[in-house]
Design a protein around this motif. Structure first.
Motif, PDB file in Angstrom:
ATOM      1  N   VAL A   1       0.813  -1.216   0.000  1.00  0.00           N
ATOM      2  CA  VAL A   1       0.000   0.000   0.000  1.00  0.00           C
ATOM      3  C   VAL A   1       0.848   1.269   0.000  1.00  0.00           C
ATOM      4  N   THR A   2       2.029   1.238   0.601  1.00  0.00           N
ATOM      5  CA  THR A   2       2.870   2.434   0.628  1.00  0.00           C
ATOM      6  C   THR A   2       3.645   2.629  -0.672  1.00  0.00           C
ATOM      7  N   PHE A   3       3.675   1.586  -1.534  1.00  0.00           N
ATOM      8  CA  PHE A   3       4.410   1.681  -2.795  1.00  0.00           C
ATOM      9  C   PHE A   3       3.489   1.858  -3.991  1.00  0.00           C
ATOM     10  N   ASP A   4       2.219   1.455  -3.846  1.00  0.00           N
ATOM     11  CA  ASP A   4       1.272   1.614  -4.948  1.00  0.00           C
ATOM     12  C   ASP A   4       0.880   3.076  -5.108  1.00  0.00           C
ATOM     13  N   VAL A   5       0.128   3.342  -6.169  1.00  0.00           N
ATOM     14  CA  VAL A   5      -0.321   4.705  -6.443  1.00  0.00           C
ATOM     15  C   VAL A   5      -1.178   5.203  -5.287  1.00  0.00           C
ATOM     16  N   LYS A   6      -0.772   6.328  -4.696  1.00  0.00           N
ATOM     17  CA  LYS A   6      -1.523   6.892  -3.583  1.00  0.00           C
ATOM     18  C   LYS A   6      -2.590   7.833  -4.104  1.00  0.00           C
ATOM     19  N   ARG A   7      -3.816   7.673  -3.562  1.00  0.00           N
ATOM     20  CA  ARG A   7      -4.923   8.508  -3.984  1.00  0.00           C
ATOM     21  C   ARG A   7      -5.447   9.289  -2.799  1.00  0.00           C
ATOM     22  N   LYS A   8      -6.424  10.123  -3.061  1.00  0.00           N
ATOM     23  CA  LYS A   8      -6.930  10.996  -2.005  1.00  0.00           C
ATOM     24  C   LYS A   8      -7.627  10.215  -0.895  1.00  0.00           C
ATOM     25  N   ASP A   9      -8.079   9.004  -1.202  1.00  0.00           N
ATOM     26  CA  ASP A   9      -8.768   8.208  -0.183  1.00  0.00           C
ATOM     27  C   ASP A   9      -7.819   7.172   0.418  1.00  0.00           C
ATOM     28  N   PHE A  10      -6.549   7.547   0.601  1.00  0.00           N
ATOM     29  CA  PHE A  10      -5.539   6.616   1.122  1.00  0.00           C
ATOM     30  C   PHE A  10      -5.955   6.051   2.476  1.00  0.00           C
ATOM     31  N   LYS A  11      -6.475   6.908   3.368  1.00  0.00           N
ATOM     32  CA  LYS A  11      -6.883   6.437   4.688  1.00  0.00           C
ATOM     33  C   LYS A  11      -8.033   5.442   4.575  1.00  0.00           C
ATOM     34  N   GLU A  12      -8.965   5.718   3.652  1.00  0.00           N
ATOM     35  CA  GLU A  12     -10.086   4.797   3.456  1.00  0.00           C
ATOM     36  C   GLU A  12      -9.580   3.450   2.935  1.00  0.00           C
ATOM     37  N   GLN A  13      -8.508   3.483   2.107  1.00  0.00           N
ATOM     38  CA  GLN A  13      -7.929   2.234   1.622  1.00  0.00           C
ATOM     39  C   GLN A  13      -7.422   1.390   2.783  1.00  0.00           C
ATOM     40  N   ILE A  14      -6.689   2.034   3.706  1.00  0.00           N
ATOM     41  CA  ILE A  14      -6.141   1.307   4.845  1.00  0.00           C
ATOM     42  C   ILE A  14      -7.270   0.717   5.682  1.00  0.00           C
ATOM     43  N   ILE A  15      -8.297   1.538   5.958  1.00  0.00           N
ATOM     44  CA  ILE A  15      -9.444   1.054   6.737  1.00  0.00           C
ATOM     45  C   ILE A  15     -10.094  -0.132   6.029  1.00  0.00           C
ATOM     46  N   HIS A  16     -10.219   0.004   4.716  1.00  0.00           N
ATOM     47  CA  HIS A  16     -10.872  -1.052   3.944  1.00  0.00           C
ATOM     48  C   HIS A  16     -10.087  -2.354   4.005  1.00  0.00           C
ATOM     49  N   HIS A  17      -8.763  -2.287   3.781  1.00  0.00           N
ATOM     50  CA  HIS A  17      -7.955  -3.496   3.803  1.00  0.00           C
ATOM     51  C   HIS A  17      -7.982  -4.162   5.174  1.00  0.00           C
ATOM     52  N   LEU A  18      -7.860  -3.353   6.235  1.00  0.00           N
ATOM     53  CA  LEU A  18      -7.875  -3.912   7.586  1.00  0.00           C
ATOM     54  C   LEU A  18      -9.240  -4.507   7.931  1.00  0.00           C
ATOM     55  N   ALA A  19     -10.315  -3.790   7.547  1.00  0.00           N
ATOM     56  CA  ALA A  19     -11.661  -4.305   7.803  1.00  0.00           C
ATOM     57  C   ALA A  19     -11.894  -5.601   7.029  1.00  0.00           C
ATOM     58  N   THR A  20     -11.391  -5.641   5.808  1.00  0.00           N
ATOM     59  CA  THR A  20     -11.546  -6.841   4.985  1.00  0.00           C
ATOM     60  C   THR A  20     -10.855  -8.037   5.625  1.00  0.00           C
ATOM     61  N   LEU A  21      -9.585  -7.859   5.994  1.00  0.00           N
ATOM     62  CA  LEU A  21      -8.833  -8.954   6.584  1.00  0.00           C
ATOM     63  C   LEU A  21      -9.422  -9.370   7.934  1.00  0.00           C
ATOM     64  N   THR A  22      -9.896  -8.384   8.715  1.00  0.00           N
ATOM     65  CA  THR A  22     -10.505  -8.707  10.004  1.00  0.00           C
ATOM     66  C   THR A  22     -11.784  -9.513   9.820  1.00  0.00           C
ATOM     67  N   LEU A  23     -12.620  -9.069   8.887  1.00  0.00           N
ATOM     68  CA  LEU A  23     -13.876  -9.773   8.633  1.00  0.00           C
ATOM     69  C   LEU A  23     -13.627 -11.180   8.098  1.00  0.00           C
ATOM     70  N   LEU A  24     -12.716 -11.287   7.146  1.00  0.00           N
ATOM     71  CA  LEU A  24     -12.434 -12.600   6.582  1.00  0.00           C
ATOM     72  C   LEU A  24     -11.873 -13.546   7.639  1.00  0.00           C
ATOM     73  N   SER A  25     -10.952 -13.031   8.460  1.00  0.00           N
ATOM     74  CA  SER A  25     -10.360 -13.872   9.508  1.00  0.00           C
ATOM     75  C   SER A  25     -11.409 -14.300  10.530  1.00  0.00           C
ATOM     76  N   PHE A  26     -12.231 -13.345  10.966  1.00  0.00           N
ATOM     77  CA  PHE A  26     -13.248 -13.669  11.956  1.00  0.00           C
ATOM     78  C   PHE A  26     -14.269 -14.658  11.401  1.00  0.00           C
ATOM     79  N   SER A  27     -14.773 -14.393  10.199  1.00  0.00           N
ATOM     80  CA  SER A  27     -15.786 -15.283   9.626  1.00  0.00           C
ATOM     81  C   SER A  27     -15.222 -16.678   9.381  1.00  0.00           C
ATOM     82  N   TRP A  28     -13.932 -16.744   9.100  1.00  0.00           N
ATOM     83  CA  TRP A  28     -13.279 -18.043   8.926  1.00  0.00           C
ATOM     84  C   TRP A  28     -13.254 -18.813  10.241  1.00  0.00           C
TER      85      TRP A  28
END
Length: 356
Positions: free
Chosen positions: A197-224
């Motif tokens: 994420v720190t090397f890919d193209v950074k956009r204005k919603d960078f913080k939302e990207q981080i929240i999204h990735h963490l929420a995704t991994l948390t949800l997937l891990s928990f549901s698993w």
């Protein structure tokens, strides 16, 4: 103390319905259940994704970009200035006037030279079209394959057509091979995105990207771990459906095929609104919010899972707002095509599952 903390974190009453324990999710009678230890494999797989991506971008995406006229343009580098470079890297890429005056005195350059240096230095770091094209092409290929794999693994399942079947027999629902690989590959892919994420193209919603990735991994891990796998596969599928369209629109945008790009974006916008603002809240969140309480009293894991889904829903609403802004500018003639406003580059797909 560590053992006590471990037992407290994995306390049955936190994550499972009443009268159920982790012992109920141990393999027996021909049933196979997901285990938390299975998730360790996602780390080497995520690293594997990074390697495959590296090879894909250089051996496939770069020649493909060249075939449509996209090449890396040489950029003039700014003059070396250790004082300005140190401030640029450690403090701010866009300093205020007071800071510029101070840097002017330290470096021995006039204010105009310092301002010009920072402007050129920012342009030097700005990602080129080739980098954006390679990144979008990698995501497009993964989302396309994930969508095809998701449909193949779900089209013949009862819960694909009737969400009540998601909870039929829960939690004693055996895990299928297709579900295992769907989950592991999705989680590994999102892990690789988080690494990059720190090397890919950074956009204005960078913080939302981080929240999204963490929420995704948390949800997937928990549901698993708690065997919410049926609903998890449905959520992943509806996100893949719109992500593949957005990445394809990006590719045609970078290639300057405006008409094709606009058409794909319109289709994407329709699919996004239907899947993420209609199906996601009114079918899937309804399924996880209402149906479980008909079988068990609410418990912490129930609230945790639904709160995380609502967090993703708010992210969907935020991205839907960006989409509608672009469409509005296009319809009222403020831009000649859908991506002319520049908002497109601040919009991040990925919201992929859960994705988000």
């Amino acid at each position: 103390m560590i053992d006590t903390l471990y037992e407290w974190i994995w306390w049955d009453r936190f994550w499972l319905p009443v009268n159920l324990t982790w012992a109920d999710l141990e393999d027996r009678d021909g049933r196979v259940y997901a285990k938390a230890s299975d998730l360790y494999v996602t780390l080497p797989y995520a690293i594997g994704f990074l390697l495959v991506r590296y090879l894909f971008e250089r051996l496939i995406a770069t020649p493909l970009a060249a075939s449509v006229g996209i090449r890396e343009k040489a950029r003039l580098r700014v003059p070396d200035n250790p004082i300005l470079e140190l401030y640029y890297l450690s403090h701010s890429r866009n300093p205020g006037q007071a800071v510029i005056d101070g840097l002017s005195k330290k470096s021995g350059w006039c204010v105009r030279q310092v301002e010009r240096w920072f402007r050129k230095r920012r342009n030097q770091d700005r990602p080129g079209v080739l980098k954006k094209f390679r990144e979008a092409s990698w995501r497009f290929v993964f989302y396309l394959l994930a969508l095809i794999g998701g449909v193949v693994s779900l089209y013949d399942k009862e819960w694909f057509y009737d969400t009540w079947e998601v909870w039929n027999g829960f939690p004693k629902q055996t895990m299928l091979d297709s579900q295992y690989w769907y989950y592991i590959l999705e989680m590994s892919f999102y892990g690789s995105l988080l690494f990059r994420v720190t090397f890919d193209v950074k956009r204005k919603d960078f913080k939302e990207q981080i929240i999204h990735h963490l929420a995704t991994l948390t949800l997937l891990s928990f549901s698993w771990c708690v065997n919410y796998i049926r609903i998890g596969t449905l959520v992943m599928l509806i996100h893949d459906a719109s992500d593949v369209l957005l990445e394809s629109a990006k590719l045609f945008n970078y290639a300057k095929w405006e008409r094709t790009c606009n058409s794909l974006f319109v289709v994407f916008a329709i699919v996004f609104m239907v899947t993420r603002l209609i199906i996601f809240p009114f079918w899937l969140i309804h399924c996880t919010w209402v149906y479980p309480t008909l079988q068990y009293p609410p418990f912490f894991g129930y609230y945790f899972f639904n709160v995380m889904l609502v967090v993703l829903l708010f992210l969907h609403i935020f991205w839907a707002y960006l989409i509608l802004r672009m469409v509005k500018k296009f319809l009222f003639g403020k831009v000649s095509h859908l991506f002319g406003s520049g908002l497109f580059h601040s919009f991040f797909s990925t919201l992929h599952p859960f994705p988000l």
